[in-house]
Design a protein around this motif. Structure first.
Motif: not given
Length: 416
Positions: A87-91, A259-266
């Motif tokens: 549900v989330w990954i970050d820098e 499928e790259m939706s996990l990176a949408d907020h990055l």
């Protein structure tokens, strides 16, 4: 918070190949996160053969190909979690996933490898006119219903789009007793592999309508009829070219997207052509220590290339984990005339190993040359009898040919 060396998001052919490569390179603290109930990804529903010729030098079905990797995952005791949604990954390389047994879990990684696969475009993506009725499926959904759940979604079928899944489903539905009335493709050429055109359409006398698209879907409570029409080179509908087909099901094979939706907020750089992340020759994205490979990076036409690419990406991530990856000045790769996109998107100014370029042409070509140059210096020239947008070209540049770069690498098509 759990600590791991490498988190691999996706347990399909890319994710498993990457995990095995990392394990064999000496990395033990690995975690695979897979949202489905089993490893293998889309391969589990691809019961046709044609897999493994590059990787295992024999022809396998999709489940058989997947099982080869699953057996290795078990033999190496590589940890994985099924039914686990990230549900989330970050820098900062923190990953949060959730499943029914553990709840929400945070994991801190040294590297993240995105191997999430791809997804199908649906009716809404191309705004097909006509009523919104039951009986419209993506080809992949129909494949899963038939091959995994033993459900035939229709008896009289029409298919929009000539992607490989649609072509394979034309054959599969025919073999199960359905009547496939035809395949319409808006482009003047097929978007599937030539072998699938022959084996799935021509061998079963299924007509292919090139430069055609759906202009209406009709019915009261379910799909009863589809209407197609011819289009010109600008995709405008040509009058008085309509053809009507009495069907109960419309399958859509209108393209796959990473499928790259996990990176949408990055703040991750993306490629407008491939729809995946931009990566360097080490498969590293614009965010340090986050890597991408397989269909999550760009859609492949052969699964063996997915596995091979993931293997290479994992070894690059292993160098990162071991502190052996030294970033240096980069030069971009550029798509010249006749080329849609080039991967990787940048290369080291002084490469330390051979570079594999993946390219696709913008249209079909016959008897052409592919030139790879930097400035006025041509590094490599390849003569091709034909080029097709549906078939990715893998070009290996030897270290001795590349030398030290001072400008961008340009890949272009030269017609004779």
């Amino acid at each position: 918070m759990k600590q791991v060396d490498m988190i691999i998001i996706g347990g399909g052919s890319a994710g498993m190949s990457a995990a095995i490569a990392a394990k064999e390179a000496g990395i033990d603290n690995i975690l695979i996160l897979e949202r489905k109930e089993e490893l293998g990804g889309i391969l589990q529903q691809c019961i046709h053969n044609g897999f493994g010729l590059q990787t295992f030098h024999e022809e396998l079905s999709g489940p058989m190909y997947a099982q080869r990797f699953i057996d290795q995952i078990h033999a190496y005791r590589i940890p994985y979690r099924l039914c686990s949604d990230v549900v989330w990954i970050d820098e900062r390389l923190r990953v949060q996933y959730v499943n029914a047994e553990e709840g929400y879990v945070w994991v801190q990684a040294k590297t993240i490898l995105l191997a999430c696969g791809c997804y199908e475009r649906n009716r809404g993506a191309i705004s097909i006119p006509g009523k919104r009725l039951p009986g419209v499926y993506t080809a992949g959904s129909a494949q899963r219903f038939l091959n995994l759940e033993n459900i035939l979604v229709g008896k009289n079928i029409f298919i929009l789009g000539s992607g490989d899944i649609g072509l394979i489903m034309a054959r599969r539905m025919t073999l199960e007793g359905a009547n496939v009335l035809g395949v319409a493709e808006i482009m003047p050429y097929s978007n599937g592999l030539n072998r699938n055109i022959v084996q799935c359409l021509k061998d079963f006398a299924i007509p292919l309508y090139l430069s055609h698209t759906i202009v209406d879907i009709q019915g009261d409570f379910h799909v009863e009829r589809v209407v197609i029409a011819q289009v010109d080179e600008h995709r405008n509908i040509l009058p008085k070219t309509q053809k009507s087909f009495a069907v109960d099901t419309l399958l859509l094979s209108i393209g796959l997207l990473p499928e790259m939706s996990l990176a949408d907020h990055l703040d991750m750089e993306m490629d407008s052509k491939s729809k995946g992340a931009k990566v360097n020759a080490h498969y590293e994205t614009s965010i340090p220590h986050i890597y991408a490979c397989g269909n999550a990076l760009h859609v492949h036409d052969i699964v063996d290339f997915v596995s091979m690419e993931a293997h290479e990406a994992a070894l690059c991530a292993v160098q990162d984990i071991k502190g052996q990856y030294h970033r240096q000045k980069q030069f971009s790769t550029q798509a010249g005339s006749g080329i849609s996109y080039v991967l990787p998107h940048s290369v080291d100014a002084q490469p330390s190993q051979n570079i594999t370029l993946c390219v696709r042409s913008i249209r079909p070509y016959k008897q052409v040359m592919i030139n790879i140059r930097t400035g006025d210096r041509i590094i490599k020239t390849i003569t091709k009898r034909y080029l097709l947008p549906s078939e990715m070209e893998r070009i290996i540049l030897k270290l001795s040919d590349i030398g030290i770069l001072e400008e961008s690498l340009i890949v272009e098509v030269k017609e004779s």
